[in-house]
Motif scaffolding. Structure first.
Motif, mmCIF file in Angstrom:
data_model
loop_
_atom_site.group_PDB
_atom_site.id
_atom_site.type_symbol
_atom_site.label_atom_id
_atom_site.label_comp_id
_atom_site.label_asym_id
_atom_site.label_seq_id
_atom_site.Cartn_x
_atom_site.Cartn_y
_atom_site.Cartn_z
ATOM 1 N N THR A 35 0.797 -1.225 0.000
ATOM 2 C CA THR A 35 0.000 0.000 0.000
ATOM 3 C C THR A 35 0.829 1.275 0.000
ATOM 4 O O THR A 35 0.258 2.359 -0.185
ATOM 5 C CB THR A 35 -0.932 0.045 1.228
ATOM 6 N N LEU A 36 2.131 1.194 0.208
ATOM 7 C CA LEU A 36 2.943 2.404 0.294
ATOM 8 C C LEU A 36 4.381 2.094 -0.088
ATOM 9 O O LEU A 36 4.777 0.931 -0.191
ATOM 10 C CB LEU A 36 2.869 3.023 1.695
ATOM 11 N N THR A 37 5.152 3.154 -0.306
ATOM 12 C CA THR A 37 6.583 3.023 -0.548
ATOM 13 C C THR A 37 7.330 3.743 0.567
ATOM 14 O O THR A 37 6.781 4.613 1.258
ATOM 15 C CB THR A 37 6.991 3.619 -1.904
ATOM 16 N N THR A 48 4.917 7.048 1.220
ATOM 17 C CA THR A 48 4.002 7.524 0.182
ATOM 18 C C THR A 48 2.971 6.449 -0.131
ATOM 19 O O THR A 48 3.328 5.342 -0.566
ATOM 20 C CB THR A 48 4.768 7.878 -1.107
ATOM 21 N N ASN A 50 0.575 4.305 -2.158
ATOM 22 C CA ASN A 50 0.896 3.942 -3.538
ATOM 23 C C ASN A 50 -0.183 3.075 -4.175
ATOM 24 O O ASN A 50 0.098 2.072 -4.807
ATOM 25 C CB ASN A 50 2.248 3.216 -3.561
ATOM 26 N N ARG A 51 -1.434 3.485 -4.007
ATOM 27 C CA ARG A 51 -2.546 2.855 -4.729
ATOM 28 C C ARG A 51 -3.295 3.954 -5.476
ATOM 29 O O ARG A 51 -4.494 4.205 -5.235
ATOM 30 C CB ARG A 51 -3.478 2.109 -3.759
ATOM 31 N N PRO A 52 -2.620 4.642 -6.389
ATOM 32 C CA PRO A 52 -3.226 5.829 -7.021
ATOM 33 C C PRO A 52 -4.487 5.522 -7.797
ATOM 34 O O PRO A 52 -5.408 6.353 -7.841
ATOM 35 C CB PRO A 52 -2.111 6.352 -7.925
ATOM 36 N N ASN A 56 -5.744 5.694 -3.289
ATOM 37 C CA ASN A 56 -4.992 5.334 -2.075
ATOM 38 C C ASN A 56 -5.924 4.890 -0.948
ATOM 39 O O ASN A 56 -5.667 5.149 0.236
ATOM 40 C CB ASN A 56 -4.108 6.500 -1.613
ATOM 41 N N THR A 62 -3.086 -1.631 5.074
ATOM 42 C CA THR A 62 -2.619 -0.262 5.277
ATOM 43 C C THR A 62 -2.125 0.010 6.691
ATOM 44 O O THR A 62 -0.997 0.505 6.870
ATOM 45 C CB THR A 62 -3.711 0.747 4.891
ATOM 46 N N GLY A 86 0.675 11.027 -0.646
ATOM 47 C CA GLY A 86 0.015 10.038 -1.493
ATOM 48 C C GLY A 86 0.295 10.291 -2.958
ATOM 49 O O GLY A 86 0.422 11.450 -3.379
ATOM 50 N N ARG A 87 0.400 9.227 -3.732
ATOM 51 C CA ARG A 87 0.567 9.355 -5.181
ATOM 52 C C ARG A 87 -0.798 9.476 -5.860
ATOM 53 O O ARG A 87 -1.814 9.068 -5.327
ATOM 54 C CB ARG A 87 1.323 8.150 -5.739
ATOM 55 N N CYS A 92 -5.657 10.420 0.341
ATOM 56 C CA CYS A 92 -6.339 9.165 0.665
ATOM 57 C C CYS A 92 -7.835 9.400 0.651
ATOM 58 O O CYS A 92 -8.335 10.322 1.300
ATOM 59 C CB CYS A 92 -5.898 8.648 2.037
#
Length: 334
Positions: A35-37, A48, A50-52, A56, A62, A86-87, A92
């Motif tokens: 879910t993130l980087t 960040t 990372n589920r654009p 997110n 999460t 968030g990307r 979110c």
């Protein structure tokens, strides 16, 4: 560092007097998150979402991954401050409710290793039968684990900063409001519309961040603020124009990062003591229980059934129709 430079500005890992001087540098080759980087850039740990493509949205992974990444940064002596962003189009968009509203009766989405636990959608499905007996502690056991994961941002020794663009709504606010500082784009949207039906913010942070009247103004209507309003109300520390969000956040982050690590920890712990004395943990417990109750009222069941029939997006559109008229990722009603 030369002799004439301020020695208190050196890294916690520098110098023979450092307890970390001979420690092996933390590896950046950590686990791959779903879910993130995670990356470390100088004194800054950058987390960040990372589920654009899904806004997110929050999954059972999460809170587990967020707490792991926060602890990873907290233990790294190179890191002085943690930044969460968030990307994609927004920070979110809340919980991935397509699984729990549209598909609840079909099992939804499950985390690996969660079969047969309170995180198993089959368990939640069984506990969500309007014709059956509802066990509120199953709801509480599930939701409290999300809240504990998000609260890692508040309880981390090191300062945490949320950088918000686009939207931060519903469960997304449960995450952001646990950060020590919020910088939000002027045109971003932040709020908790699910108080209109099927939700109470389980983080329980709104009154602690905004005060009684302003928190009630938002949660008794489900209304949202734009970034400028959030800064004016004291919910965010700054609301730059969207094209200046990165720059303004970075200025704040680097000013924090320049502080000695032990000073940052002492200041945060001292100020957190006042916040926690207000009863944050009690607020979270009560809010989490009521969040479960809100999904098991007559109105809550009706909303879930409507989402199963028409799709979650259409159910939310109906929830946010007149007199509110604020459906979508923007607070602009024009």
């Amino acid at each position: 560092m030369t002799d004439d430079e301020a020695r208190w500005r050196r890294s916690a890992t520098e110098g023979d007097g450092s307890p970390y001087a001979h420690a092996k540098a933390p590896s950046d080759d950590g686990p791959a998150y779903n879910t993130l980087t995670y990356e470390v850039d100088g004194r800054v740990a950058r987390l960040t979402f990372n589920r654009p493509d899904q806004g997110n949205s929050i999954t059972p992974d999460t809170p587990i991954e967020l707490a792991h990444a926060v602890e990873r940064a907290d233990l790294d002596p190179r890191v002085h401050v943690i930044v969460l962003s968030g990307r994609g189009k927004g920070f979110c968009g809340g919980y991935d409710l397509a699984a729990s509203a549209e598909n609840l009766m079909d099992g939804g989405v499950i985390s690996s290793g969660s079969e047969g636990t309170v995180l198993d959608p089959v368990v939640q499905m069984t506990n969500h039968d309007p014709q059956g007996t509802w066990d509120p502690m199953i709801d509480f056991a599930m939701m409290s684990r999300f809240t504990r994961g998000f609260a890692s941002l508040l309880h981390a020794n090191k300062p945490t900063v949320a950088k918000i663009h686009g939207f931060c709504v519903a469960g997304g606010t449960d995450i952001a409001l646990h950060c020590d500082q919020i910088v939000i784009a002027a045109d971003a949207k932040i709020g908790y519309p699910p108080t209109r039906v099927w939700g109470v913010p389980s983080a329980g942070m709104w009154a602690h961040r905004l005060g009684d009247q302003r928190a009630k103004r938002l949660l008794l209507t489900g209304d949202c603020l734009n970034g400028r309003e959030a800064a004016e109300w004291g919910l965010a520390i700054e609301a730059p124009e969207p094209d200046q969000l990165d720059e303004r956040t970075e200025i704040l982050v680097q000013r924090i990062a320049a502080m000695p690590l032990n000073q940052l920890m002492m200041v945060k712990l001292a100020l957190n003591s006042a916040l926690l004395a207000q009863g944050v943990q009690n607020s979270q417990m009560i809010s989490t229980v009521f969040d479960g109750i809100s999904r098991h009222t007559r109105e809550g069941y009706a909303f879930q059934q409507r989402a199963a029939e028409a799709g979650f997006r259409d159910a939310v559109r109906e929830r946010d129709s007149a007199p509110y008229g604020d459906f979508g990722p923007s607070t602009n009603k024009d």
